[in-house]
Design an enzyme around this catalytic site. Structure first.
Site, mmCIF file in Angstrom:
data_model
loop_
_atom_site.group_PDB
_atom_site.id
_atom_site.type_symbol
_atom_site.label_atom_id
_atom_site.label_comp_id
_atom_site.label_asym_id
_atom_site.label_seq_id
_atom_site.Cartn_x
_atom_site.Cartn_y
_atom_site.Cartn_z
ATOM 1 N N LYS A 50 39.254 46.231 -10.168
ATOM 2 C CA LYS A 50 40.496 46.127 -10.939
ATOM 3 C C LYS A 50 40.246 45.935 -12.433
ATOM 4 O O LYS A 50 41.103 46.271 -13.260
ATOM 5 C CB LYS A 50 41.373 45.014 -10.377
ATOM 6 C CG LYS A 50 41.817 45.262 -8.947
ATOM 7 C CD LYS A 50 42.445 46.623 -8.798
ATOM 8 C CE LYS A 50 42.829 47.069 -7.412
ATOM 9 N NZ LYS A 50 41.991 46.875 -6.284
ATOM 10 N N TYR A 264 45.564 46.758 8.293
ATOM 11 C CA TYR A 264 45.112 46.243 6.999
ATOM 12 C C TYR A 264 44.636 44.802 7.125
ATOM 13 O O TYR A 264 45.360 43.968 7.689
ATOM 14 C CB TYR A 264 46.261 46.332 5.972
ATOM 15 C CG TYR A 264 45.916 45.651 4.673
ATOM 16 C CD1 TYR A 264 45.125 46.290 3.715
ATOM 17 C CD2 TYR A 264 46.322 44.347 4.413
ATOM 18 C CE1 TYR A 264 44.777 45.652 2.541
ATOM 19 C CE2 TYR A 264 45.985 43.698 3.242
ATOM 20 C CZ TYR A 264 45.205 44.366 2.310
ATOM 21 O OH TYR A 264 44.849 43.720 1.154
ATOM 22 N N TYR A 290 38.125 45.742 2.201
ATOM 23 C CA TYR A 290 38.005 47.030 1.502
ATOM 24 C C TYR A 290 36.583 47.594 1.578
ATOM 25 O O TYR A 290 36.317 48.544 2.292
ATOM 26 C CB TYR A 290 38.413 46.876 0.028
ATOM 27 C CG TYR A 290 39.841 46.449 -0.164
ATOM 28 C CD1 TYR A 290 40.862 47.391 -0.188
ATOM 29 C CD2 TYR A 290 40.177 45.110 -0.329
ATOM 30 C CE1 TYR A 290 42.186 47.004 -0.371
ATOM 31 C CE2 TYR A 290 41.494 44.721 -0.508
ATOM 32 C CZ TYR A 290 42.491 45.662 -0.527
ATOM 33 O OH TYR A 290 43.798 45.282 -0.701
HETATM 34 C C1 PLP Z 1 37.602 45.025 -3.321
HETATM 35 C C2 PLP Z 1 38.534 46.173 -3.325
HETATM 36 N N1 PLP Z 1 38.048 47.386 -3.066
HETATM 37 C C3 PLP Z 1 38.843 48.476 -3.046
HETATM 38 C C4 PLP Z 1 40.186 48.379 -3.273
HETATM 39 C C5 PLP Z 1 40.996 49.610 -3.218
HETATM 40 O O1 PLP Z 1 41.178 50.161 -4.477
HETATM 41 P P1 PLP Z 1 42.523 50.914 -4.795
HETATM 42 O O2 PLP Z 1 43.618 49.930 -4.551
HETATM 43 O O3 PLP Z 1 42.391 51.362 -6.180
HETATM 44 O O4 PLP Z 1 42.621 52.051 -3.829
HETATM 45 C C6 PLP Z 1 40.747 47.142 -3.567
HETATM 46 C C7 PLP Z 1 42.191 47.014 -3.815
HETATM 47 O O5 PLP Z 1 42.756 45.969 -3.911
HETATM 48 C C8 PLP Z 1 39.897 45.999 -3.588
HETATM 49 O O6 PLP Z 1 40.379 44.777 -3.846
#
Ligand code: PLP
Length: 332
Positions: A50, A264, A290
């Site tokens: 982010k 999720y 993630y």
């Molecule tokens: C650690 C992490 N990886 C990947 C993502 C996914 O990225 P994006 O939301 O840009 O698809 C997030 C989203 O919050 C995240 O916190």
């Protein structure tokens, strides 16, 4: 694409490392060479993707005179943690709206990112049920703050709008320069795909630079069809913003939805295996929601022969390791 024309705060000063992972590659059979782009090491509290997006979003907020940031995410949101950390650094108030996507999952005393929200002095946390209209909730909060004399700025979930995704166009350009400097030919890139800004930005950067490196997104919540539609829409808008010539080619967006598991943020065996394996071969921490699920996808694609023998595959590590501490039971 000349990204220097877009205002940003300069949070990303140096390229994040690209590391070779020989022990991890060997543990997966040794036929594919895995490399990791360490965006988990970006600046901002505990690092993660982010920061690249907020670099541009915060510049927009400040240009509009904001003194207060509002954003949203899940109860263990890395995006909320990083938005709050950059707001603290900029001297801005920060309010969070948290979506309880799994009923009963918000625990005021939970560890992980939730602990960090409080440690960094979040101004308020509003918890709303899963499926709520998050933009509507944030707008209602903004209206109340305006009445109280504040100037709020809303950053959407994941900072995934064309302003934020520009940060990942920049990451693609940074990566291509690094690969050139390293003399490394990468055959494929694998990225986590959530609110879509990371995936969309990377694809726009790769396609816009004629890199010829296919990018696979590994979904963390949605079906393949829904996620591809989301990434394509944001990629088209981002491509237009950054001045990519020609139409954005929709076929450049590919997602895999086989590693989401029950939903999720809900743990899967393959996520636990991937997190353990990378920790025990390379000493690198993933997260359970993630990067852990995305790496589970990469592991499966390697084992099932998706990548040609001898391929160099680059995994984008988007961070998230503080969430591990909210999942201790999963790793017992
Ligand atoms: C650690 C992490 N990886 C990947 C993502 C996914 O990225 P994006 O939301 O840009 O698809 C997030 C989203 O919050 C995240 O916190």
């Amino acid at each position: 694409m000349n990204l220097a024309v877009f205002p940003r705060r300069g949070y990303v000063k140096d390229p994040t490392p690209i590391e070779s992972c020989p022990a991890f590659s060997k543990a997966l059979g040794g036929k594919v060479n895995i490399f990791i782009k360490r965006d988990d090491l970006l600046p901002g509290c505990a690092g993660g993707n982010k920061t690249r997006k907020l670099d541009f979003c915060m510049a927009d907020a400040l240009a509009k005179g904001a003194d207060t940031i509002i954003t949203c995410g899940a109860v263990q949101s890395n995006h909320c943690r990083l938005t709050l950390s950059w707001a603290v650094k900029e001297g801005l108030d920060c309010h969070l709206v948290l979506e309880e996507r799994v009923k009963g999952s918000y625990k005021p005393e939970a560890s992980g990112n939730n602990f960090l929200f409080k440690l960094m002095g979040v101004k308020s946390i509003t918890v709303v049920p899963g499926g709520s209209n998050m933009m509507g909730e944030m707008e209602a909060l903004a209206a109340r703050l305006k009445e109280a004399g504040r100037t709020p700025y809303i950053i959407p979930g994941g900072a995934s709008n064309p302003i934020g995704a520009t940060g990942y166009v920049s990451c693609a350009q940074e990566t291509l320069q690094q690969l050139f400097d390293m003399g490394l030919k990468v055959d494929h890139m694998v990225v986590p795909s959530g609110s879509a800004g990371t995936h969309a930005g990377i694809v726009v950067g790769m396609v816009g630079n004629n890199a010829n490196i296919p990018v696979s997104g590994i979904n963390v919540s949605r079906t393949k069809a829904d996620q591809e539609a989301l990434v394509r829409k944001l990629a088209r808008e981002t491509a237009q913003r950054v001045g990519m010539s020609g139409e954005f080619p929709d076929e450049a967006v590919t997602c895999f939805d086989g590693y989401v598991g029950p939903g999720y943020s809900l743990p899967t065996e393959s996520m636990v295996e991937a997190v353990r394996l990378l920790a025990q071969t390379e000493g690198i921490l993933l997260d359970p929601v993630y990067s852990g699920k995305a790496m589970a996808g990469l592991v499966d694609l390697v084992r099932s022969g998706y990548f040609a023998e001898g391929s160099n595959v680059l995994f984008l590590h988007t961070g998230g390791s503080p969430a591990l501490y909210a999942y201790l039971d999963t790793f017992k």
